[in-house]
Write an enzyme that holds these catalytic residues in place. Structure first.
Site, mmCIF file in Angstrom:
data_model
loop_
_atom_site.group_PDB
_atom_site.id
_atom_site.type_symbol
_atom_site.label_atom_id
_atom_site.label_comp_id
_atom_site.label_asym_id
_atom_site.label_seq_id
_atom_site.Cartn_x
_atom_site.Cartn_y
_atom_site.Cartn_z
ATOM 1 N N ASN A 174 0.864 -1.180 0.000
ATOM 2 C CA ASN A 174 0.000 0.000 0.000
ATOM 3 C C ASN A 174 0.903 1.233 0.000
ATOM 4 O O ASN A 174 1.431 1.616 1.034
ATOM 5 C CB ASN A 174 -0.894 -0.043 1.251
ATOM 6 C CG ASN A 174 -1.732 1.207 1.421
ATOM 7 O OD1 ASN A 174 -1.801 2.038 0.515
ATOM 8 N ND2 ASN A 174 -2.371 1.344 2.573
ATOM 9 N N TRP A 175 1.070 1.808 -1.175
ATOM 10 C CA TRP A 175 1.985 2.957 -1.292
ATOM 11 C C TRP A 175 1.453 4.194 -0.576
ATOM 12 O O TRP A 175 2.191 5.146 -0.381
ATOM 13 C CB TRP A 175 2.208 3.291 -2.772
ATOM 14 C CG TRP A 175 3.077 2.347 -3.533
ATOM 15 C CD1 TRP A 175 3.492 1.095 -3.151
ATOM 16 C CD2 TRP A 175 3.664 2.580 -4.826
ATOM 17 N NE1 TRP A 175 4.295 0.537 -4.120
ATOM 18 C CE2 TRP A 175 4.408 1.430 -5.160
ATOM 19 C CE3 TRP A 175 3.611 3.637 -5.731
ATOM 20 C CZ2 TRP A 175 5.110 1.319 -6.371
ATOM 21 C CZ3 TRP A 175 4.297 3.540 -6.933
ATOM 22 C CH2 TRP A 175 5.045 2.379 -7.248
ATOM 23 N N LYS A 176 0.182 4.217 -0.271
ATOM 24 C CA LYS A 176 -0.452 5.418 0.298
ATOM 25 C C LYS A 176 -0.162 6.611 -0.634
ATOM 26 O O LYS A 176 -0.099 6.430 -1.843
ATOM 27 C CB LYS A 176 0.005 5.639 1.740
ATOM 28 C CG LYS A 176 -0.201 4.369 2.586
ATOM 29 C CD LYS A 176 -0.093 4.581 4.052
ATOM 30 C CE LYS A 176 -0.326 3.258 4.773
ATOM 31 N NZ LYS A 176 -0.340 3.405 6.224
ATOM 32 N N GLY A 231 2.649 -1.076 4.329
ATOM 33 C CA GLY A 231 2.689 0.350 4.016
ATOM 34 C C GLY A 231 4.119 0.805 3.785
ATOM 35 O O GLY A 231 4.692 0.633 2.715
ATOM 36 N N GLY A 232 4.724 1.369 4.818
ATOM 37 C CA GLY A 232 6.046 1.974 4.704
ATOM 38 C C GLY A 232 7.079 1.091 4.020
ATOM 39 O O GLY A 232 7.842 1.563 3.162
ATOM 40 N N GLU A 248 -5.823 -4.890 10.300
ATOM 41 C CA GLU A 248 -4.820 -3.859 10.547
ATOM 42 C C GLU A 248 -5.164 -3.121 11.830
ATOM 43 O O GLU A 248 -5.979 -2.179 11.817
ATOM 44 C CB GLU A 248 -4.787 -2.850 9.392
ATOM 45 C CG GLU A 248 -4.349 -3.439 8.073
ATOM 46 C CD GLU A 248 -3.773 -2.369 7.152
ATOM 47 O OE1 GLU A 248 -2.685 -2.585 6.641
ATOM 48 O OE2 GLU A 248 -4.407 -1.308 6.992
ATOM 49 N N GLY A 270 2.050 2.313 10.812
ATOM 50 C CA GLY A 270 3.003 3.410 10.697
ATOM 51 C C GLY A 270 3.678 3.780 12.010
ATOM 52 O O GLY A 270 4.341 4.807 12.105
ATOM 53 N N GLU A 288 -7.210 4.834 7.572
ATOM 54 C CA GLU A 288 -6.942 6.248 7.287
ATOM 55 C C GLU A 288 -8.134 6.882 6.563
ATOM 56 O O GLU A 288 -8.425 8.065 6.750
ATOM 57 C CB GLU A 288 -5.640 6.377 6.474
ATOM 58 C CG GLU A 288 -4.427 6.108 7.363
ATOM 59 C CD GLU A 288 -3.197 5.594 6.656
ATOM 60 O OE1 GLU A 288 -3.124 5.650 5.416
ATOM 61 O OE2 GLU A 288 -2.288 5.123 7.362
ATOM 62 N N SER A 342 2.987 -2.110 10.406
ATOM 63 C CA SER A 342 4.425 -2.173 10.698
ATOM 64 C C SER A 342 5.055 -3.526 10.360
ATOM 65 O O SER A 342 5.940 -3.997 11.074
ATOM 66 C CB SER A 342 4.690 -1.796 12.161
ATOM 67 O OG SER A 342 4.300 -0.452 12.392
ATOM 68 N N HIS A 401 -9.773 1.261 4.543
ATOM 69 C CA HIS A 401 -8.526 1.482 5.276
ATOM 70 C C HIS A 401 -8.799 2.457 6.430
ATOM 71 O O HIS A 401 -9.586 3.398 6.277
ATOM 72 C CB HIS A 401 -7.447 2.040 4.345
ATOM 73 C CG HIS A 401 -6.094 2.024 4.995
ATOM 74 N ND1 HIS A 401 -5.721 2.978 5.905
ATOM 75 C CD2 HIS A 401 -5.059 1.159 4.895
ATOM 76 C CE1 HIS A 401 -4.496 2.695 6.334
ATOM 77 N NE2 HIS A 401 -4.069 1.595 5.736
HETATM 78 P P1 PGA Z 1 2.527 0.332 7.692
HETATM 79 O O1 PGA Z 1 1.075 0.552 7.041
HETATM 80 O O2 PGA Z 1 3.086 -0.950 7.148
HETATM 81 O O3 PGA Z 1 3.317 1.539 7.290
HETATM 82 O O4 PGA Z 1 2.314 0.241 9.178
HETATM 83 C C1 PGA Z 1 0.214 -0.530 6.788
HETATM 84 C C2 PGA Z 1 -1.077 -0.035 6.168
HETATM 85 O O5 PGA Z 1 -1.597 0.999 6.597
HETATM 86 O O6 PGA Z 1 -1.617 -0.653 5.206
#
Ligand code: PGA
Length: 252
Positions: free
Chosen positions: A9-11, A233-234, A167, A173, A97, A212, A95
């Protein structure tokens, strides 16, 4: 045996100039790990580029959101059919967010999942509790409420066309992943919930863990019986880290 899926997930990251190097590294790494499925979930403007770069590769792609509407006066929204025009296989829905920043509630998330499935996309449906909810002993109540909204809207048979992602919001994050025990407990409970409605669908459902995930903690997570991959994500923004998670999934 459920195939493991490692989805990046590049966000809101990436650039037209910088994406090709990452996509090239991910595609060639994915080709060396044929037992694992890979996908990148990119911002809408990059879908054409990603389609051009990844077509025919071992890495699928998708978007990070999709409208619950088919077409019409919905400024800023992108339909499932539009995503299919760009070769998407997946769309993330719900998600945390988006739930937090855009007020997406369970009913809206379920409607998006339905729109995706009906169009032939695979929604990656995200569920997860906040830290306050976990500390209040509400974890399973929250994820069941989020899952049930989708299960009821789609019906259990259509759930077979979805991927679920657990999640925990407090792990996203933050560098603080759920422990293997915490993750496995929730994954097993989610699978059981779907299996109660249809054991074949529950048994076949891919349930990803997100929050994470990195190469250093991926193996212990991917070895758990009810974890079928990761929503990353990251660590999906660096090819070595993303592929390191993929290697862990192949070993698990
Ligand atoms: P993260 O994000 O790996 O940076 O914690 C995961 C996500 O929100 O899909």
């Amino acid at each position: 045996m459920r195939t493991k899926l490692i989805a990046g997930n590049w966000k809101m990251h990436g650039s037209l100039a910088g994406n090709p190097a990452l996509l090239q590294s991910v595609a060639s790494g994915a080709a060396t790990l044929p037992t694992v499925s890979f996908a990148v979930l990119v911002p809408f403007p990059y879908l054409a580029q990603v389609q051009a770069r990844l077509s025919g590769s071992a890495c699928a792609w998708g978007a990070q959101d999709v409208s619950d509407e088919v077409r019409g006066a919905f400024t800023g929204e992108v339909s499932a059919a539009m995503l299919l025009d760009f070769g998407c296989r997946y769309a993330v829905v719900g998600h945390s967010e988006r739930r937090a920043r855009h007020g997406e509630d369970d009913a809206r998330v379920a409607a998006k999942a339905l729109a995706a499935v009906e169009a032939g996309l695979t929604p990656i449906v995200c569920v997860g509790e906040t830290l306050a909810e976990r500390e209040g002993g509400q974890t399973l109540a929250v994820v069941f409420r989020q899952l049930d909204a989708v299960l009821e809207r789609l019906g259990v048979r259509r759930m077979a066309g979805t991927v679920l992602a657990y999640e925990p919001v407090w792990a996203i994050g933050t560098g603080r992943s759920a422990t293997p025990d915490q993750a496995q407990e929730v994954h097993a409970a989610l699978r059981q919930r779907v299996s109660n409605a249809d054991w074949v669908v529950g048994g076949g459902l891919q349930i990803l863990y997100g929050g994470s995930v990195k190469p250093a903690n991926a193996l212990e997570l991917m070895r758990l019986p009810d974890i079928d991959g990761a929503l990353v994500g990251g660590a999906s923004l660096a090819a070595d880290d993303f592929l390191g998670i993929g290697r862990a999934a192949a070993l698990a």
